[in-house]
Write a protein that holds these residues in place. Structure first.
Motif, PDB file in Angstrom:
ATOM      1  N   GLU A 108      59.148  14.595  68.145  1.00  0.00           N
ATOM      2  CA  GLU A 108      59.696  13.138  68.498  1.00  0.00           C
ATOM      3  C   GLU A 108      59.244  12.263  67.421  1.00  0.00           C
ATOM      4  O   GLU A 108      60.205  11.291  66.787  1.00  0.00           O
ATOM      5  CB  GLU A 108      59.132  12.623  69.993  1.00  0.00           C
ATOM      6  CG  GLU A 108      59.843  11.247  70.246  1.00  0.00           C
ATOM      7  CD  GLU A 108      59.365  10.887  71.383  1.00  0.00           C
ATOM      8  OE1 GLU A 108      59.568   9.812  71.789  1.00  0.00           O
ATOM      9  OE2 GLU A 108      59.075  11.872  72.412  1.00  0.00           O
ATOM     10  N   GLN A 122      58.341   1.786  69.787  1.00  0.00           N
ATOM     11  CA  GLN A 122      58.319   3.206  69.925  1.00  0.00           C
ATOM     12  C   GLN A 122      57.136   3.933  69.500  1.00  0.00           C
ATOM     13  O   GLN A 122      56.809   4.936  69.992  1.00  0.00           O
ATOM     14  CB  GLN A 122      59.355   3.480  68.925  1.00  0.00           C
ATOM     15  CG  GLN A 122      60.666   3.322  69.273  1.00  0.00           C
ATOM     16  CD  GLN A 122      61.755   3.311  68.240  1.00  0.00           C
ATOM     17  OE1 GLN A 122      61.323   2.880  66.834  1.00  0.00           O
ATOM     18  NE2 GLN A 122      62.909   3.900  68.282  1.00  0.00           N
ATOM     19  N   ILE A 126      54.968   6.477  71.852  1.00  0.00           N
ATOM     20  CA  ILE A 126      54.154   7.844  71.521  1.00  0.00           C
ATOM     21  C   ILE A 126      52.891   7.656  71.820  1.00  0.00           C
ATOM     22  O   ILE A 126      52.451   9.048  72.097  1.00  0.00           O
ATOM     23  CB  ILE A 126      54.807   7.993  69.804  1.00  0.00           C
ATOM     24  CG1 ILE A 126      56.248   8.532  69.967  1.00  0.00           C
ATOM     25  CG2 ILE A 126      53.868   9.156  69.383  1.00  0.00           C
ATOM     26  CD1 ILE A 126      56.746   8.249  68.547  1.00  0.00           C
TER      27      ILE A 126
END
Length: 149
Positions: A108, A122, A126
């Motif tokens: 990812e 983002q 993560i």
């Protein structure tokens, strides 16, 4: 182009994920080896116990063989108790799951880093996933220690 703060965070995440992958791969292999060796050892001792009890020998050696079978049987009980306590097979499975989750998280991050600029949001997502994976694994490890059954 990523700003320097995001670049530092991306590098930190890559290093953290790689470090965890390496650690869990090693622990996974170690627990797999221990679980396999214990299972093989118990199977062999069980077979030798059965053979010893089934042997038809004279009375001189008959008692000795029965005593050996009793010792083998006791060793099997001790080994099974140790395995139940340490739960190598369950840890092997858990660490395999964790490793797979970490590889997916790295994929990812790879995907995001190859696309346009990664946002702080983002990166935080993560990071939180990484923390969640580790917390879940630690929680399961703790539950194995509290109740090996």
């Amino acid at each position: 182009m990523q700003n320097q703060a995001n670049q530092d965070r991306i590098e930190y995440l890559y290093n953290s994920i790689d470090s965890q992958i390496s650690s869990f791969r090693m622990r996974r292999q170690e627990n797999k080896r221990k679980a396999t060796h214990i299972k093989i050892f118990v199977i062999l001792l069980g077979a030798m116990t059965t053979i010893a009890l089934g042997l038809q020998v004279d009375s001189i050696y008959g008692d000795l063989i029965k005593n050996i079978a009793l010792i083998f049987s006791s060793i099997i009980t001790a080994i099974n108790t140790i395995e139940l306590f340490f739960n190598y097979r369950a840890l092997w499975i858990r660490y395999t799951q964790t490793t797979v989750q970490l590889y997916a998280l790295k994929a990812e991050l790879d995907f995001l880093s190859k696309s346009s600029e990664i946002t702080e949001e983002q990166l935080i997502k993560i990071f939180n996933k990484l923390q969640s994976i580790l917390a879940e694994t630690n929680l399961e490890w703790t539950s194995f220690r509290k109740d090996p059954a």
